[in-house]
Design a protein around this motif. Sequence first.
Motif: not given
Length: 240
Positions: A114-117, A142, A145
Amino acid sequence: MALKQSMSQMQASGSTLAPPSATPAPSSSSGNGDLTAQLLDRVNTLEQQQRDMRGEIDQLTNDLQQKTAALAKQMADNQFAAQNGGGAAASAPAAAAGAGAATAAATSASRPATTPDALLASGKAALQKRDYDTAHDNAEQALKNAKGAFKVDAQFLLAQSLAGQKEYRQSAVAYYDAYRQSPKSARAPDALLGVSASLLAMGDKKAACQALGKLKAEFPSPTQRVSHAAEIYSSRGGCQ
């Protein structure tokens, strides 16, 4: 601790016994014998539990060592692929810039990224497997956000996935957007290589040569990988 507690209970129960009668109670020695047997049984149980726990710890340690070794090998393979990406870029526009594949972080299969990284790591892993649709989806997610370097990487991943899907016109635009977002970064030469590769795949040699000319003008001392890929593309485009 269990043994100590049992001994304390035995001492406590011994202090509350009635005074001995003239006729010894035949059950006294039997009771003490039963208690001793219980204590020995508890000791044996504790020792067995300790052995079981030690076995589990050894197994977990062995599993961790195996997983660490596998991860180290994967990282070494990715680094080797990144260092030798020029040749691969020459044979497939999808890897146009020899993209310098970043080390893919291991993500849990049961927990979606879920997070960009995390999305970038998942997308790069999919790209290596030539799963361009998944890589494309991860890149787009990605980009919603991502900021800074993450945004540039997400844009570059999007361009790579589009090239893999043979959407060369869109990939050329996406590569140029990655360059434009950070024209002085280490990613910029690869982005211009990607522009050139996509244009060559479209048959637009003139525009591809212009992209290579911009690369040469802005990065007169590129890395050996970038320089090698640029020579190959220049030869394909018949650039002067």
